[in-house]
Design a protein around this motif. Sequence first.
Motif, mmCIF file in Angstrom:
data_model
loop_
_atom_site.group_PDB
_atom_site.id
_atom_site.type_symbol
_atom_site.label_atom_id
_atom_site.label_comp_id
_atom_site.label_asym_id
_atom_site.label_seq_id
_atom_site.Cartn_x
_atom_site.Cartn_y
_atom_site.Cartn_z
ATOM 1 N N LYS B 51 0.783 -1.197 -0.113
ATOM 2 C CA LYS B 51 0.073 0.067 -0.061
ATOM 3 C C LYS B 51 1.034 1.032 0.101
ATOM 4 N N LYS B 54 -0.916 7.006 -0.540
ATOM 5 C CA LYS B 54 -2.228 7.695 -0.982
ATOM 6 C C LYS B 54 -3.238 6.832 -0.984
ATOM 7 N N ASN B 55 -3.186 5.505 -0.137
ATOM 8 C CA ASN B 55 -4.264 4.441 0.106
ATOM 9 C C ASN B 55 -4.309 3.932 -1.468
ATOM 10 N N ARG B 56 -3.274 3.587 -2.048
ATOM 11 C CA ARG B 56 -3.296 2.862 -3.293
ATOM 12 C C ARG B 56 -2.693 1.590 -3.122
ATOM 13 N N TYR B 57 -3.301 0.430 -3.631
ATOM 14 C CA TYR B 57 -2.746 -0.893 -3.517
ATOM 15 C C TYR B 57 -2.029 -1.791 -4.349
ATOM 16 N N ALA B 91 -6.971 -4.558 5.209
ATOM 17 C CA ALA B 91 -6.849 -4.398 3.697
ATOM 18 C C ALA B 91 -6.963 -5.739 2.939
ATOM 19 N N SER B 186 -7.852 5.727 -5.367
ATOM 20 C CA SER B 186 -7.189 5.174 -4.018
ATOM 21 C C SER B 186 -8.517 4.438 -3.350
ATOM 22 N N VAL B 188 -10.521 3.473 0.608
ATOM 23 C CA VAL B 188 -10.256 3.610 2.063
ATOM 24 C C VAL B 188 -10.708 2.366 2.647
ATOM 25 N N GLU B 191 -10.615 0.997 9.691
ATOM 26 C CA GLU B 191 -9.705 0.549 10.535
ATOM 27 C C GLU B 191 -9.814 -0.581 11.134
#
Lengths: 401, 307
Positions: B51, B54-57, B91, B186, B188, B191
Motif C-alpha cells: 500500500k 495515498k491508499n493505493r494498493y 486491507a 485510492s 479507504v 480501520e
Amino acid sequence: MEVDKKEEIASDSSEQVVNPWEVSAKDGGKIDYDKLIDQFGCQRLDESLIDRVERLTSRQPHVFLRRGVFFAHRDFDLVLDAYERGDKFYLYTGRGPSSEALHLGHLIPFMFTKYLQEAFKVPLVIQLTDDEKCMWKNLSVEESQRLARENAKDIIACGFDVTKTFIFSDFDYVGGAFYKNMVKVAKCVTLNKAMGIFGFSGEDHIGKLSFPPVQAVPSFPSSFPHLFPGKDKLRCLIPCAIDQDPYFRMTRDVAPRLGYSKPALIESSFFPALQASGENGKMSASDPNSAIYVTDTAKDIKNKICVNGGQDSIEKHREIGANLEVDIPVKYLSFFLEDDAELEHIKKEYGEGRMLTGEVKKRLTEVLTGMVERHRMARAAVTEEMVDAFMAVRPLPNMFE
Amino acid sequence: MGFSKDHLLARLQELQIDYSKYEHPPVLTVEEQAKYVSSSEGALSKNLFLKDKKNRYYIVSAMTDTKVDMKVLSQRLGLGKGGIRMAPEEALSELLQVSLGCVTPFAVVNESARDVSLLLDQKFKNQTRCIFHPLSNDVSISLNTLGLDKFLQSIGRDSVYIDLEANPVVGKDQPPDLAVYVPSNSVVVPELPTKTASIQTASKNVSAEKTKPVASAKPSKLAGNVKSAVEDSALLVFKNPEKFVEEILDKTTALLLSEGKGENVEALAETFRKRLTSEFTHLAVMYKNTAYSQGFYAGTQSQPKRP
C-alpha cells in the motif's frame, strides 16, 4: 491493408499511389506532393492565405499551417471570403475506427480541426465510419462500434468544445435526413464513375460500393436537421489528409446538381513513419514501431525515435553537418515544435554539424512526451457520460459563439 | 461476492486453462508451502500486498528468489523512496478477500480489488509452470503464465510483467518507469477488523468504500485500471473548481519561479501569455466539457415537472 486497383491514378509501382486505402511513393522514394496537387487538381495553400487566416482570426496561425503540414486546399479562399462577409461555415472531419491504438499521425487532423474551431468559432461534426471499417477490415459490427466509442474518447481528449461539437457513428446515425441525402448523392454517381474514382472492381462486395455517399453527405448541412435547421446554404470546410480527396472530389461534383454548396477542403501531407527507409509512406497503425502511440511511455518514445540524419562519426558530423532532408527527428520537430525560432536554430546548428544527434533526439523526446502526457491526462478525464453527451443528437444553440 | 476457490477453479476450467491442483494443510509461508509442493511441479511464488501513502494498493507476485527492494520499487512507481509498505491485515480481507498468507494474483478477480494494481515478475514467463494459491491457503495450483494471462484477460485486466530486480535511475530526466502502473483510484479501508476473511465459503460481499466521488468514471477496460497517478488528480481538476484554480496557479507560479529571474515584468507577462494560453485553454475546455456532461446526464435522469 486492402489494395484497390485504380484506373484514374496509375497503380504500378513506378507511380505513386494515393487513395483512401493505400498510400505509397514512387519506387520507394518520397511522396511528390506537387505532382499530387496537379493530379488531383487542388490548390497550394500559399502564404497569402495563411496571412489572411491570421488577420481574420487575430491569432498566430497554427503550427501546421506555418510549417506547411496543411498545404493544399479546395475553395478555402471562398470560405474565407464568405467569413469576412459574416457568413459562417461549419467543420466536418472524421475517423475510420480500425484500431484501438491511436498514434500521433491520427491526431494531426484533429489537432488542426480543434484550432480551426477555436480560431473561427464555428461548429464541428465528426464522423466515425464504423460501417466502413466493418466492411473493409472485416470487423464485426459490435467490434467496430466499440472501437468507434473508444476512439471518440481520444478525439474528445484533443480538446473539442462539447457545446459546438457533434460526434456520430454511422451505425447510430445513418437514417432520416442523412439517408435521404445519401440516396440523392448515390443517384448521381454511376457504377462506372465509382469504379473509376475508388478503384472498385467486380470482385468487391456491394457494401463497399454503397459506402462513398456515407462519407459524402456530412458535407451538406441538411444532413443534420437538429443542428442546422433552415441553414441549407451553410458552407462546409473539411480538414483531412490528402488521401481522402477522392471522396470529396466526387462530393463536389455532385453538390451543384443537388442544389448544395460545394464543400471546401484543407488538406494535409502524411505524417512520416519512424522507420526512415523501407516504409516510406505514412505512419501506419499496422506497424507498431513506425508510430508513436498516445499510450506510449516516455521510455517507449525515447526508444522508438531513431536518428538517421547524423553522420557516422562525430568528427564527420561536425565537418559536414546532418542530412536534414532525411532526418526523421527534424521532420517531427517541424510538425510539433511550436517555437519557429527554436526550430530554425536547431536546423542551423544541426545542419552545420555543431549540434549532435543526441541533443536533437532529446529535444524531440521532450516535445513528444509532453504531448503524449497532456493527451493522457485529458483522456483520463473523458467519461462514458461525456462521450454520450458529445454523441447525443441535440441542438447546439451556441455553436457560433 | 467474494470469490471462493471453487468458484475460481471452476472458472479456470470454463476458460480451458490447464492447471494442476495440490491440496495440503493450510500454510502461511512459502517455506511451509514448499514442504508440500515440490519445485518439480513449478516455481513457487512469493506474493506481497502493498500500500502507498495515498491508499493505493498493489499485489507484487515474484519468484521466491527474486529480490524485491521496496525502496527501489517505491521510486520506480514514482512514490519517492519510502512510499510503499506492506498493507495492513484489514486491507487483505476487505480488498482481496483472502486470509493471511494467501495473497495471490487471483485475488484480483474480486470486484473489491478492482483498483489494486497487479505486478508480476517477468521471470515467471521463463518457467513452465508457476505456483499460486487459488484464493485459499490450503490449496496450491500450478499453471503456465499463459494460463494466468488468459484468466486475467477474461476479467478485463492486462498482465503486467516487470523486471523486479531492475534498478533504473529515477530523476528529473528519467521518469519513474513503473509510474504508469499506479492505480488511478485510492481505496479507504475501515480501520477496525470488522470481519474475518474466510474465503473458502463464499462469504458476505464486502466491497471497500471509496472516498473520492468518482461518480461517472467507469474504470477503463483498456488497462484494467492501471493508469498513471497523474490521471487520478486529472479527474478532480476538471470537476472541482478549487482544484482547477489550484492547477492553474501551480502552473503559473512554476513558470514564474523558473523564468522570473531578472526578466523585466513586461517580457515576463509576454512569456506567460505565450507559454500558458494554449495549455490553460485546453484545461478550461475539458472543465467545460465535464460540467456540460454532468448536466446532460442529470437531464436524462430528471423527472418531468409535475403538471
